[in-house]
Write a protein that holds these residues in place. Structure first.
Motif, PDB file in Angstrom:
ATOM      1  N   UNK A 142       0.788  -1.224   0.000  1.00 38.78           N
ATOM      2  CA  UNK A 142       0.000   0.000   0.000  1.00 38.78           C
ATOM      3  C   UNK A 142       0.818   1.271   0.000  1.00 38.78           C
ATOM      4  N   UNK A 143       2.137   1.155   0.172  1.00 37.12           N
ATOM      5  CA  UNK A 143       3.009   2.322   0.064  1.00 37.12           C
ATOM      6  C   UNK A 143       3.136   2.740  -1.402  1.00 37.12           C
ATOM      7  N   UNK A 144       3.729   3.905  -1.616  1.00 35.14           N
ATOM      8  CA  UNK A 144       3.964   4.422  -2.967  1.00 35.14           C
ATOM      9  C   UNK A 144       5.449   4.735  -3.136  1.00 35.14           C
ATOM     10  N   UNK A 145       5.940   4.547  -4.345  1.00 28.42           N
ATOM     11  CA  UNK A 145       7.307   4.944  -4.673  1.00 28.42           C
ATOM     12  C   UNK A 145       7.263   5.807  -5.929  1.00 28.42           C
ATOM     13  N   UNK A 146       7.733   7.050  -5.811  1.00 27.60           N
ATOM     14  CA  UNK A 146       7.825   7.934  -6.963  1.00 27.60           C
ATOM     15  C   UNK A 146       9.284   7.960  -7.414  1.00 27.60           C
ATOM     16  N   UNK A 147       9.511   7.608  -8.669  1.00 26.25           N
ATOM     17  CA  UNK A 147      10.858   7.377  -9.206  1.00 26.25           C
ATOM     18  C   UNK A 147      11.158   8.409 -10.283  1.00 26.25           C
ATOM     19  N   UNK A 148      12.257   9.141 -10.120  1.00 23.85           N
ATOM     20  CA  UNK A 148      12.638  10.114 -11.151  1.00 23.85           C
ATOM     21  C   UNK A 148      14.159  10.178 -11.300  1.00 23.85           C
ATOM     22  N   UNK A 149      14.634   9.624 -12.399  1.00 23.87           N
ATOM     23  CA  UNK A 149      16.056   9.684 -12.738  1.00 23.87           C
ATOM     24  C   UNK A 149      16.206  10.143 -14.192  1.00 23.87           C
ATOM     25  N   UNK A 150      17.441  10.427 -14.583  1.00 20.52           N
ATOM     26  CA  UNK A 150      17.715  10.784 -15.973  1.00 20.52           C
ATOM     27  C   UNK A 150      18.788  11.842 -16.124  1.00 20.52           C
ATOM     28  N   UNK A 151      18.833  12.794 -15.202  1.00 16.01           N
ATOM     29  CA  UNK A 151      19.799  13.884 -15.348  1.00 16.01           C
ATOM     30  C   UNK A 151      21.247  13.401 -15.328  1.00 16.01           C
ATOM     31  N   UNK A 152      21.530  12.358 -14.581  1.00 17.53           N
ATOM     32  CA  UNK A 152      22.910  11.886 -14.432  1.00 17.53           C
ATOM     33  C   UNK A 152      23.201  10.611 -15.216  1.00 17.53           C
ATOM     34  N   UNK A 153      22.191  10.082 -15.876  1.00 14.22           N
ATOM     35  CA  UNK A 153      22.364   8.822 -16.601  1.00 14.22           C
ATOM     36  C   UNK A 153      23.126   8.979 -17.905  1.00 14.22           C
ATOM     37  N   UNK A 154      23.258  10.212 -18.376  1.00 10.46           N
ATOM     38  CA  UNK A 154      23.934  10.426 -19.657  1.00 10.46           C
ATOM     39  C   UNK A 154      25.447  10.571 -19.504  1.00 10.46           C
ATOM     40  N   UNK A 155      25.954  10.499 -18.268  1.00  2.99           N
ATOM     41  CA  UNK A 155      27.389  10.624 -18.038  1.00  2.99           C
ATOM     42  C   UNK A 155      28.151   9.384 -18.476  1.00  2.99           C
ATOM     43  N   UNK A 156      29.474   9.397 -18.335  1.00  4.25           N
ATOM     44  CA  UNK A 156      30.296   8.252 -18.732  1.00  4.25           C
ATOM     45  C   UNK A 156      29.928   6.987 -17.963  1.00  4.25           C
ATOM     46  N   UNK A 157      29.942   5.870 -18.647  1.00  4.79           N
ATOM     47  CA  UNK A 157      29.679   4.588 -17.997  1.00  4.79           C
ATOM     48  C   UNK A 157      30.830   4.213 -17.071  1.00  4.79           C
ATOM     49  N   UNK A 158      32.043   4.593 -17.449  1.00  2.00           N
ATOM     50  CA  UNK A 158      33.212   4.195 -16.668  1.00  2.00           C
ATOM     51  C   UNK A 158      34.248   5.314 -16.662  1.00  2.00           C
ATOM     52  N   UNK A 159      34.541   5.852 -15.491  1.00  2.00           N
ATOM     53  CA  UNK A 159      35.622   6.823 -15.323  1.00  2.00           C
ATOM     54  C   UNK A 159      36.042   6.818 -13.855  1.00  2.00           C
ATOM     55  N   UNK A 160      37.004   7.659 -13.506  1.00  2.00           N
ATOM     56  CA  UNK A 160      37.499   7.675 -12.128  1.00  2.00           C
ATOM     57  C   UNK A 160      36.875   8.799 -11.309  1.00  2.00           C
ATOM     58  N   UNK A 161      35.771   9.381 -11.825  1.00  2.00           N
ATOM     59  CA  UNK A 161      35.129  10.497 -11.142  1.00  2.00           C
ATOM     60  C   UNK A 161      33.796  10.090 -10.526  1.00  2.00           C
ATOM     61  N   UNK A 162      32.855   9.651 -11.379  1.00  2.00           N
ATOM     62  CA  UNK A 162      31.541   9.245 -10.871  1.00  2.00           C
ATOM     63  C   UNK A 162      31.057   7.914 -11.449  1.00  2.00           C
ATOM     64  N   UNK A 163      31.453   7.593 -12.652  1.00  2.00           N
ATOM     65  CA  UNK A 163      31.087   6.314 -13.283  1.00  2.00           C
ATOM     66  C   UNK A 163      29.620   5.988 -13.055  1.00  2.00           C
ATOM     67  N   UNK A 164      28.757   6.857 -13.542  1.00  4.72           N
ATOM     68  CA  UNK A 164      27.334   6.708 -13.225  1.00  4.72           C
ATOM     69  C   UNK A 164      26.434   6.568 -14.449  1.00  4.72           C
ATOM     70  N   UNK A 165      27.004   6.609 -15.630  1.00  3.66           N
ATOM     71  CA  UNK A 165      26.195   6.548 -16.833  1.00  3.66           C
ATOM     72  C   UNK A 165      25.523   5.204 -17.032  1.00  3.66           C
ATOM     73  N   UNK A 166      24.427   5.227 -17.781  1.00  2.00           N
ATOM     74  CA  UNK A 166      23.734   4.002 -18.157  1.00  2.00           C
ATOM     75  C   UNK A 166      23.680   3.921 -19.677  1.00  2.00           C
ATOM     76  N   UNK A 167      23.424   2.743 -20.189  1.00  9.21           N
ATOM     77  CA  UNK A 167      23.277   2.578 -21.634  1.00  9.21           C
ATOM     78  C   UNK A 167      21.992   3.273 -22.071  1.00  9.21           C
ATOM     79  N   UNK A 168      22.071   4.051 -23.104  1.00  7.47           N
ATOM     80  CA  UNK A 168      20.912   4.800 -23.569  1.00  7.47           C
ATOM     81  C   UNK A 168      19.853   3.853 -24.131  1.00  7.47           C
ATOM     82  N   UNK A 169      18.612   4.112 -23.769  1.00  8.17           N
ATOM     83  CA  UNK A 169      17.517   3.311 -24.291  1.00  8.17           C
ATOM     84  C   UNK A 169      16.784   2.544 -23.211  1.00  8.17           C
ATOM     85  N   UNK A 170      15.982   1.587 -23.681  1.00  7.93           N
ATOM     86  CA  UNK A 170      15.127   0.801 -22.792  1.00  7.93           C
ATOM     87  C   UNK A 170      15.258  -0.682 -23.099  1.00  7.93           C
TER      88      UNK A 170
END
Length: 256
Positions: free
Chosen positions: A91-119
């Motif tokens: 009965x709880x709710x989860x509101x999910x909002x991502x995207x601003x940081x997903x376009x970054x590099x998939x692998x680096x020594x800074x944040x390594x936070x990117x995802x593969x573009x698409x679905x």
């Protein structure tokens, strides 16, 4: 609680003298949902800090678990999603909002936070330079679908939002993410049977109504992504208005 007190509580619940425990709305996302500690450091705010103002908090609680700098991938990677998932009740709710940081590099020594573009189901196996671990990176849509599936598995209700619009203009119009992260978020929500709010378009439309000069001078401080308090409140109102329009969603009745 003793056995007798449990029996009394159940009896009172049955006759309606004690209200059932109210559900919780968990917010999962990045800094546009909760900026910093969520208390306005540097004058920057995310819309999640004000969503409770828009809901009847006598009947629902709001817990903002968003974290700045995270993508749909790193929020899971760091164990933050597990922490939310472990607390979820039916009965709880989860509101999910991502995207601003997903376009970054998939692998680096800074944040390594990117995802593969698409679905899709594409993967990329990496030796993560930042974490020093082997990792299989998935698509943005795959991670959104995981949030939704995990939420539903606990009997909770997922609501996917597209990323809020940035303060970037071209010919008097806000640049939208219609053909990338908005589209992928919508597809992921539809595939897993979640509610979807096109927050990207709602925010962009509102900014255009207010005008570029007003938005730039009154709603933003130091960049084109993070709003001040006034901007965050506007975005929270837009989220609540959209929730109110969701068909067959129990949360819609709790919008003020």
């Amino acid at each position: 609680m003793t056995l007798l007190s449990k029996i009394l509580t159940i009896a009172l619940l049955f006759v309606g003298l004690v209200p059932p425990e109210k559900p919780t709305v968990y917010l999962v996302g990045d800094s546009t949902v909760r900026c910093g500690s969520g208390k306005g450091g540097g004058g920057l705010w995310g819309w999640g800090s004000f969503l409770s103002d828009e809901l009847d908090t006598t009947k629902v609680s709001v817990v903002n678990k968003a974290m700045g700098g995270r993508s749909s991938r790193t929020y899971i990677q760091e164990g933050r999603w597990n922490d939310v998932h472990d607390q979820l009740q039916e009965g709880d709710y989860v509101i999910i909002q991502f995207g601003h940081n997903d376009s970054g590099p998939v692998n680096d020594d800074f944040r390594a936070r990117g995802t593969i573009k698409g679905n899709g189901e594409e993967t990329e196996e990496i030796d993560n330079i930042l974490t020093k671990r082997r990792e299989i990176v998935k698509s943005y849509g795959w991670y959104i679908r995981k949030y939704v599936a995990d939420t539903k598995a606990k009997g909770a209700i997922p609501i996917v939002c597209s990323l809020v619009a940035r303060n970037i203009w071209e010919d008097g119009k806000i640049t939208r993410n219609t053909n990338d992260y908005t589209q992928w978020a919508k597809e992921a929500a539809e595939m897993e049977g979640a509610y979807f709010i096109d927050l990207n378009d709602l925010v962009a439309t509102k900014y255009e109504e207010l005008g570029q000069d007003y938005v730039t001078k009154k709603l933003f401080i130091e960049d084109h992504t993070h709003t001040n308090k006034a901007g965050a409140k506007i975005n929270a109102e837009l989220v609540s208005e959209a929730i109110k329009k969701l068909e067959d969603c129990g949360l819609s009745a709790l919008v003020k």
